[in-house]
Every structure is written in structure tokens, then in C-alpha cells.
Write an enzyme that holds these catalytic residues in place. Structure first.
Site, PDB file in Angstrom:
ATOM      1  N   HIS A 199       0.832  -1.084  -0.047  1.00  0.00           N
ATOM      2  CA  HIS A 199       0.078  -0.081   0.067  1.00  0.00           C
ATOM      3  C   HIS A 199       1.013   1.199  -0.020  1.00  0.00           C
ATOM      4  O   HIS A 199       1.885   1.355   0.640  1.00  0.00           O
ATOM      5  CB  HIS A 199      -0.766  -0.058   1.327  1.00  0.00           C
ATOM      6  CG  HIS A 199      -2.310  -0.782   1.141  1.00  0.00           C
ATOM      7  ND1 HIS A 199      -2.034  -2.279   0.886  1.00  0.00           N
ATOM      8  CD2 HIS A 199      -3.279  -0.774   1.541  1.00  0.00           C
ATOM      9  CE1 HIS A 199      -3.042  -2.775   1.030  1.00  0.00           C
ATOM     10  NE2 HIS A 199      -3.972  -2.135   1.389  1.00  0.00           N
ATOM     11  N   GLU A 202      -2.367   6.971  -0.510  1.00  0.00           N
ATOM     12  CA  GLU A 202      -3.512   7.171  -0.259  1.00  0.00           C
ATOM     13  C   GLU A 202      -3.638   8.073   1.213  1.00  0.00           C
ATOM     14  O   GLU A 202      -3.893   9.346   0.758  1.00  0.00           O
ATOM     15  CB  GLU A 202      -4.556   5.984   0.214  1.00  0.00           C
ATOM     16  CG  GLU A 202      -5.902   6.486   0.399  1.00  0.00           C
ATOM     17  CD  GLU A 202      -6.838   5.167   0.799  1.00  0.00           C
ATOM     18  OE1 GLU A 202      -8.001   5.302   0.457  1.00  0.00           O
ATOM     19  OE2 GLU A 202      -6.337   4.280   1.578  1.00  0.00           O
ATOM     20  N   ASP A 281     -12.435  -2.634   0.861  1.00  0.00           N
ATOM     21  CA  ASP A 281     -13.085  -3.155   2.250  1.00  0.00           C
ATOM     22  C   ASP A 281     -14.649  -2.719   2.066  1.00  0.00           C
ATOM     23  O   ASP A 281     -15.408  -1.866   2.874  1.00  0.00           O
ATOM     24  CB  ASP A 281     -12.447  -2.445   3.508  1.00  0.00           C
ATOM     25  CG  ASP A 281     -11.230  -2.934   3.724  1.00  0.00           C
ATOM     26  OD1 ASP A 281     -10.864  -4.003   4.010  1.00  0.00           O
ATOM     27  OD2 ASP A 281     -10.166  -2.154   3.537  1.00  0.00           O
TER      28      ASP A 281
END
Length: 365
Positions: A199, A202, A281
Site C-alpha cells: 500500500h 492514499e 473493504d
């Protein structure tokens, strides 16, 4: 408008517990006597600023949901339902991400935890016709030595077929941990031929994207959307052919962008970036994969040609074999060549995770 559920696509950014259906969560909580935060069963559990407090709320709710996943049968059910839901939305390939350390205490260790997920993935692939690969992910909140242990475990189960480990990730709060310290774990995964899918980009901006590119040498970036804020970083992403797993609903729910129209998906695509849409999610964001495609069309103004391009990017960026990829790409071409319906049932509200949930004991949030 063509039916987005009929568009073949690969789903490359979906977390294990975060894939759970809300009604399944409620049912399991009631059966196990787990008291959930009331907000977890709301129609919109999140939609908060993406600062430390916003992330804390997200993590608190995710951890609460994880309290119902404490046995092998539940782990298998989560995988089976996630694959069924993706298959219903036209996913021909799903690469689901799991940090086995979260479930290991309940099933005898990290090795059994991974093997349960892999076996369930094989069974679900056979049942629903959607190939399922597994990404083993380390957490930024744990010591980098733990990440090396997980990388070695992932390497032992490496492969590209259904029910095999196809990638190695690094998840949780991007603002935590020393990125460079996780480099040795990613080197282990790279030697095993796994896709490197950390990741980045973001909660943190383009400087963090550059750091992850320098230290971890990813094939794909979970999110990476904020590389759009620096033309030099975005140019590097394009030049190095790093695929961005963009999850618009996550970006908005965590307050990275105020509204869906602000997500720079068009800018990324127009700059030449390879983008694969993901749901991240759905349990918390109440938005599945088809909803991301619908938002790209309805809010961000991408036409069906551009949506087909996103689907192609997702398939090519997957770890699926050549035969699966070729069949999916042919299906995308057929979808685009087919007639556009003059009227279709709205894509919104059709996902399995929008079903009413039964009442369960809750605690004040």
C-alpha cells in the site's frame, strides 16, 4: 449503457475481513455473543476525515469485525462468500489479501491460517468459476522481522493458480513504520516470483509513493492515487509500469477526497497509468467492485471504452495464467462490441452487501 456486471474483470484489491457481508457479520456476532460497535452495522459506517482520527475509526471498526473471525469454519465462509459475490459481479480473477497473524492464534499458527485460506480459495474457485489467488500481507504496525517470516511463508506456497499465494503486500496505516526496513522481506518475496503489492499513496502523498518505489520495488501499488499530485512521480509510475489499484470508495470514505468527483481517476488514466479498480473493504465502505465501475461511469464520466480499458488493465496486472488472461480479454472485447442497452437496472444497490442485516447486540460507538 452496457451491463457492468457482464464486463469481465479482475479484482486485485480486496481485504479478507473487509470482504465480509454485513449480514454475515451480524449473524456471526449474534451467534458468538460478540458485541459490535453500533456504527459497524450502519448504512455508512465511515465517511470521516482521513487524518489520524479518521484512520483510527476505520481501524477500530475493522478490528471489531475481526473478532467474529476466530475459527476455521468462519474463515472458510468469508472466502466462499467473497468469491461468490465477486463471481456475481463478473470477476474472472480475484486476488484477496490476508494478514494471517490476525487469525493465527485461533487456528494453531500462521501456517495453518494461510493453508486454510488457500484451501478455501481452491474450493471457491471450483465452485464459482472465478480464479482466486491469495496475497499474504505484512503490517506496518508489526516489526519488519515479522514481515520476513511472512514472506518466507508466502514463498513456500508461491504459484499462479487457484488457491496459491500470488503476491506479498504491506498494509495498515501508511504513516507508521519504516518503509526501508521492510525491504528485505520484499526481496524474499521477489526471489520467490511473487508480485510485490504494498500500500502507498492514499493517506500520504506522492513523496511516500516515491519512497515505496525506491525501497520496495513494487509491481502494483495498493491505492497510489495521490501520485497524481506530482507530475514527476506520476511520470515515474507510468515509466516503471507500476499498476495502481485505485479504490474510489475508500478514498472518499477516509476523507482523502471530499467527494467522488474529486478522485483523480481520469487524470491517472490520461497520463498513461495502468489502473485496476478495487473495492478494498466493502464491509466498511458499503461499495463493491461494480460500484467502483459505476462511479467511474456516472460520476467521473468515463465511457464504456474507457471502462473496458480499466478492465483490461486489471486482467493484465493480475497473476492469472496466459489462458485465463486471454479468455478474459476476449470477453472484454465481446462486451464492448455488443450493443449498449437503452435502459438497464441501476448498478447501484445490487451488491450482496446491501442486504438488510438482523439486529445484534451493540455497544455505544
Amino acid at each position: 449503457m452496457r451491463d457492468l456486471t457482464a464486463l469481465p474483470k479482475a479484482h486485485l484489491h480486496l481485504h479478507f475481513t473487509g470482504s465480509m457481508r454485513p449480514d454475515t457479520l451480524a449473524e456471526l456476532a449474534e451467534a458468538k455473543g460478540v458485541r459490535l460497535p453500533a456504527a459497524l452495522l450502519d448504512d455508512d459506517p465511515l465517511h470521516v476525515p482521513g487524518d489520524a482520527r479518521g484512520w483510527f475509526r476505520f481501524q477500530r471498526l475493522y478490528d471489531a469485525a475481526r473478532q467474529v473471525v476466530r475459527d476455521e469454519a468462519t474463515m472458510r465462509r468469508v472466502i466462499a462468500e467473497a468469491v461468490a459475490d465477486d463471481a456475481a459481479e463478473g470477476s474472472v480473477r480475484l486476488e484477496i489479501q490476508v494478514d494471517p497473524t490476525s487469525y493465527a492464534p485461533h487456528v494453531g499458527g500462521i501456517t495453518p491460517a494461510v493453508e486454510i485460506v488457500l484451501d478455501a480459495a481452491r474450493a471457491a474457485s471450483a465452485a464459482h468459476g472465478t480464479e482466486v489467488g491469495v496475497i499474504v500481507a505484512a503490517s506496518r504496525l508489526r516489526h519488519p522481522m515479522d514481515a520476513r517470516t511472512l514472506a518466507r511463508l508466502a514463498a513456500r506456497h508461491a504459484g499462479s493458480g487457484p488457491g496459491e499465494v500470488v503476491g506479498f503486500g504491506l498494509s495498515n496505516d501508511e504513516r507508521r513504520g519504516d518503509t526501508e526496513a521492510f525491504g528485505p522481506a520484499f526481496a524474499i518475496a521477489e526471489r520467490a516470483g511473487l508480485a510485490l503489492v504494498p500500500h502507498a499513496g492514499e493517506l500520504l502523498g506522492p513523496a511516500h509513493v516515491s519512497e515505496v518505489l525506491d525501497c520496495l520495488h513494487p509491481h502494483r501499488l495498493g491505492h497510489g492515487v495521490r501520485s497524481a499530485e506530482d507530475p514527476r512521480v506520476l511520470e515515474r509510475v507510468v515509466r516503471e509500469q507500476v499498476v495502481l489499484e485505485v479504490c474510489p470508495a475508500s478514498n472518499v470514505s477516509l476523507g482523502v477526497y471530499h467527494q467522488m468527483a474529486d478522485v483523480p481517476l481520469r487524470a491517472l488514466v490520461e497520463a498513461g497509468a495502468q489502473v485496476a479498480l478495487g473495492a478494498d473493504d466493502p464491509l466498511l465502505f458499503r461499495s463493491r467492485l461494480v460500484d467502483q465501475y459505476a462511479a467511474a461511469r456516472d460520476v467521473l464520466g468515463l465511457d464504456d471504452v474507457a471502462l473496458a480499458g480499466l478492465a483490461r488493465s486489471s486482467v493484465r496486472a493480475s497473476q492469472a495464467g496466459a489462458t485465463t488472461q486471454a479468455a478474459a480479454l476476449a470477453g472484454i472485447d465481446a462486451w464492448l462490441a455488443g450493443p449498449a442497452a437503452s435502459a438497464l437496472v441501476s448498478q447501484r444497490g445490487r451488491s450482496a452487501d446491501r442486504r438488510p442485516v438482523p439486529a445484534v447486540p451493540t455497544e455505544a460507538s
